[in-house]
Structures are given as structure tokens and as C-alpha cells.
Design an enzyme around this catalytic site. Sequence first.
Site, PDB file in Angstrom:
ATOM      1  N   ARG A 169      53.246  19.706  86.503  1.00 15.69           N
ATOM      2  CA  ARG A 169      53.494  20.314  87.809  1.00 15.69           C
ATOM      3  C   ARG A 169      52.478  19.826  88.844  1.00 15.69           C
ATOM      4  NH1 ARG A 169      54.396  26.847  87.754  1.00 15.69           N
ATOM      5  NH2 ARG A 169      52.185  26.957  88.213  1.00 15.69           N
ATOM      6  N   LYS A 184      41.528  18.000  84.015  1.00 14.01           N
ATOM      7  CA  LYS A 184      40.752  18.638  82.953  1.00 14.01           C
ATOM      8  C   LYS A 184      41.572  19.784  82.349  1.00 14.01           C
ATOM      9  CE  LYS A 184      38.150  22.089  82.782  1.00 14.01           C
ATOM     10  NZ  LYS A 184      38.635  22.517  81.455  1.00 14.01           N
ATOM     11  N   PRO A 185      42.106  19.559  81.147  1.00 14.54           N
ATOM     12  CA  PRO A 185      42.832  20.657  80.496  1.00 14.54           C
ATOM     13  C   PRO A 185      41.853  21.681  79.935  1.00 14.54           C
ATOM     14  CG  PRO A 185      42.731  18.753  79.033  1.00 14.54           C
ATOM     15  CD  PRO A 185      42.066  18.336  80.325  1.00 14.54           C
ATOM     16  N   GLU A 260      46.747  28.360  91.770  1.00 12.76           N
ATOM     17  CA  GLU A 260      47.780  29.152  91.094  1.00 12.76           C
ATOM     18  C   GLU A 260      47.030  30.106  90.170  1.00 12.76           C
ATOM     19  OE1 GLU A 260      50.927  29.039  91.709  1.00 12.76           O
ATOM     20  OE2 GLU A 260      51.197  27.135  92.743  1.00 12.76           O
ATOM     21  N   LEU A 261      46.908  31.361  90.591  1.00 11.32           N
ATOM     22  CA  LEU A 261      45.973  32.266  89.900  1.00 11.32           C
ATOM     23  C   LEU A 261      46.692  33.372  89.136  1.00 11.32           C
ATOM     24  CD1 LEU A 261      43.357  32.345  92.813  1.00 11.32           C
ATOM     25  CD2 LEU A 261      43.528  30.737  90.923  1.00 11.32           C
ATOM     26  N   GLU A 391      45.549  42.245  84.285  1.00 13.00           N
ATOM     27  CA  GLU A 391      46.537  41.352  83.685  1.00 13.00           C
ATOM     28  C   GLU A 391      46.458  41.515  82.158  1.00 13.00           C
ATOM     29  OE1 GLU A 391      45.749  37.250  84.645  1.00 13.00           O
ATOM     30  OE2 GLU A 391      47.889  36.791  84.750  1.00 13.00           O
TER      31      GLU A 391
END
Length: 488
Positions: A169, A184-185, A260-261, A391
Site C-alpha cells: 500500500r 522498515k518492516p 495510518e494509526l 484498542e
Amino acid sequence: MTVTAGTVSALVDSVPKGLHIGGEWVPTTGGVEVENPATGEVLATVADATPEQGKQALDAAVTAQKDWAATDPRVRGEILRKAFELLQQRADDFALLMTLEMGKPLAEARGEVTYGAEFFRWFSEEAVRIAGRYSVAPSGGTRLLTMKQPVGPAFAITPWNFPLAMGTRKIGPAIAAGCTMVIKPAAQTPLTTLLLAQVLVEAGVPAGVVNVITTSSSGRVSEPIIRDPRLRKLTFTGSTEVGRRLIEQSAQQVLKVSMELGGNAPFVVFGDANLDRAVDGAMLAKMRNIGEACTAANRFIVHESVAEEFAARLSERMGAMKVGPGIDDGVQVGPLIDQAAIDKVTELVSDATDAGATVLTGGKTVGDKGYFYAPTVLGNVPASARVFSEEIFGPVAPVTTFTTDDEAIELANRTEFGLVAYAFTENVNRAFRVAEALETGMVGLNQGIVSNPAAPFGGVKASGIGREGGAEGIEEYLETKYVGIALG
Ligand code: NAP
């Protein structure tokens, strides 16, 4: 697909483990262990970049930037199209790798390959549709020309929950726009990105255009890259807490940022909803990715006239789900990512039950190996319980009730987050009124999933800045330049 120990080790062995810098695979002295959350065993060890190596990756992206920006859009698009096709051909490998390092069931991992690959197809089509404008100034005379140009080298940081799609994406629109990148994954799921880098090379992505760094010290390695004046763009998907810190770091170079949080999605069921659809939608919105999705329904806000029936039907469906290692046949619920995730879910459930909630199904860990938690439905949850404000990131569905539409909307918006909301109603007036009133970047109306490469994904409030996918996605990697032209 039959998965044997042989298939697993052949696949894991085939994944490059070094840093991918300037087209080379670079080994490091230390290593980062990658664990299989279904067993707690170490799957592989990948390179552990130092801050200096992070900078070298940025050097490579900076060096490649000029030529990549000058590469014909059609060529950039065709490389992406090829990458889309290769991902489809390698779908089994990518799916298995994600199941192994992240835990999701194989069928869902396959779904992510389709979803993730689709960003490459979408942006292969967008690469050749980047256009500006030409107009006459209102007072006449001057002509106004706007042109779109790649923003420049980008740094992408991705989370562990969608190891493939969160990368494609970002990589898709960057390549399409003519930007180079360092990606960086997350340390917990680096293998998918490393395999993806190999596929991108095969698809024809030139050296230095996409560089990959893996590290056990994300903060120490990322900060110097973010503060480097040659970087022009930061794109991050992850928690709001880390996102806030990265925005602060980005302020120094006034970087263009996409964030994108986290989310805290309300799932609102009105009294006139079609309950079959609502329960189907709830299963998707809650249980996709084991509840470990930013879009996961976090709060079920159900009209008092249907709450009992809705909760009972949801409990029946969730209680019947098969929990186990994602590679096993028929498994629908894999492990959570780690022990910390289990601890968080356990804490939130006991806080809710202490406050008076009832456990309708689940409410406990499963097995003695790996990180499994039973699909759980909590009834009569007071809106003050922590499970409503934090969350959950796990398979827990807390249900509360409302009486009036205004009350439902007030409850839905009572959060710092604003990523997505779901609403179920058969009344078209109510549907539009509610969709307008919800303070979120996305709304699922009578559907429990909103992710779609052709749609702008993203949040408002503390859920982020910017959009990924859709016509908006490529804009995040483009600058607008205006040229005023005096016609003599
Ligand atoms: P996280 O802890 O914020 O980590 C996300 C990424 O940031 C990882 O690559 C992590 O690397 C890195 N990171 C952590 N601390 C950092 C620092 N100080 N400097 C630079 N990088 C740093 O989030 P997560 O637990 O992986 O992912 C779950 C979160 O992501 C949830 O809040 C979820 O809602 C959100 N999410 C949002 C979206 C969306 O589109 N809005 C999509 C998916 C997930 P290491 O892990 O290697 O430290």
C-alpha cells in the site's frame, strides 16, 4: 495446500535474510530472531541494521531518486504490473510465510495476498494518470500551470499485523509516483517484506529504488533517517503512540507525512437493522485477522430492542470458531502476536467483568503453547470500561446498548480515534444521517469490511493523516508545483 515441516523450512530458507541496500543483500553481525506465534519457536534470524546501515539505505534511495523520477511512467507502471503478477504466482509462499510469522489462518493470509497484490495493479494503472492543470487567471493575462512531481525519497515504517498489504500500500504508490524508498518492516514479521523485495527485483525494480532494513532497534535506526535533510517523506502505519513521536521527529525537516494509526471502531446496530447482515458484518469486522486490525470493531453499540438477540447470535457464531495454528486445516482463529497481546486482552476482559460485564462466550486463553485467546463476547459492558476506550487488538467483542439515534452517535464518537465506523440500518435516511455524523475517515454501511485498494483508506482525529489507495493514494507521494506564465 498441504503444509509439511519440509515445505516450511524450504520456504523460510529461501527468503533472503540480509538488508537490501542499493540492490545488494547485505549481511550484518547481529541478528533479529523471528518467532512463530503459534509455537513460540524461532523461525529464522534476519539482519539487524545499525543506524549507519540505515543511513546507507537512505544513501541508496537518494542516489536512485533522480533516474527513477525520470523513468517513463509507463515503465514504472509495467514494473508494478509485473510485480502484481509475480505476487499472484507466489501466492502460496507469501500466504504461508505470513501465517508462520504473524499467525493468521492460511485462508486469511491468502486473502491478504490478493488484497496486497491489488495495490500493485491499482497503482500500475495510476502511474500513467498523473496530470496537472492549465487555466486562465480570473483577471486574464497570466496562465496558471500546475504540474505534479514526485516528492522524493520516502521512508516507510510498517506494522506486523498485515505484513504484505501494509507494505504494498506504500511501495505501490511510491513506485508509481517516481519516488524511491527505504522500508522498515516490524521486527516481528520481516520475512514477508524481504521476500517481497526479492520479487520486486525480479519484476524489474532498479537497484536503490526500494531498500529494506530490518532491525531490533527501530527507534535508534529510524530517527537519523527521519532527521536527514535528504529525506522528503515519511509514511507510517502503526500505533498512535509511536505515530505521535514520529510526527515530532518529522517536524524538524518539515516532512510530508502520512500516518495510518490506531483505531477504536464503533459497530452500531440500529433497531431496524437486518440482524442476519449485522451478525455477518460483525463476524468480519471483529474476527478478521484475529481481531488484530486497525479496522477491527472495538465497541458494539446495539439498540436495546435487539441487543440481547444480537449478542446471543454473535456469541453462538464466535463460540463455534475453530482456534489453532493457522497452518492447520479449518482453523479460523490463529494465535495473537505475542505474550504482551495476551496480557493486554486478559487485562481488558477482567477490567470489564469487574465493572459488571458478563462473559457470553470465551474469556480465556487456549492451550499451553503459543498465544491463543478464545473468541469472546462480553454483554452489558458499561461504556466507562477500558475495553471501550482502548484498542483491544484481539478477538473480544464488548456489547453495550443505546436508546436514541443521538445517543448512539454520541457514544460512537466518544473516542480520540476516528478511523472507521460500521452502521447497520435498513432506513436510508438514517443511514445517510449517521454516515455524515460519524467522526471517522471511513464508514461501513451494512458491511463489516471497508478495505479496498480502489478506495481512500485512512482516518481522522488520532487515527491519522492522509489516505492510502484510491485516487488519493498517489497524491501522498506527489508535490504540486505551480508555474505562472505571462502571455505577451
Ligand atoms: P507499533 O508498535 O507502533 O509499530 C509499528 C512500526 O513502528 C513497527 O515497524 C515498529 O518496529 C516501528 N516502531 C516502533 N517504535 C518505533 C520508533 N520509536 N521509531 C520508529 N519506528 C518505530 O504498532 P504495531 O504494534 O506494530 O501495530 C499495531 C498498531 O498499528 C495498532 O495500533 C493498529 O491500529 C495500527 N495499524 C493501523 C493501520 C491503519 O491503516 N490505520 C493499519 C494496521 C495497523 P518494531 O516493531 O520493529 O519496533
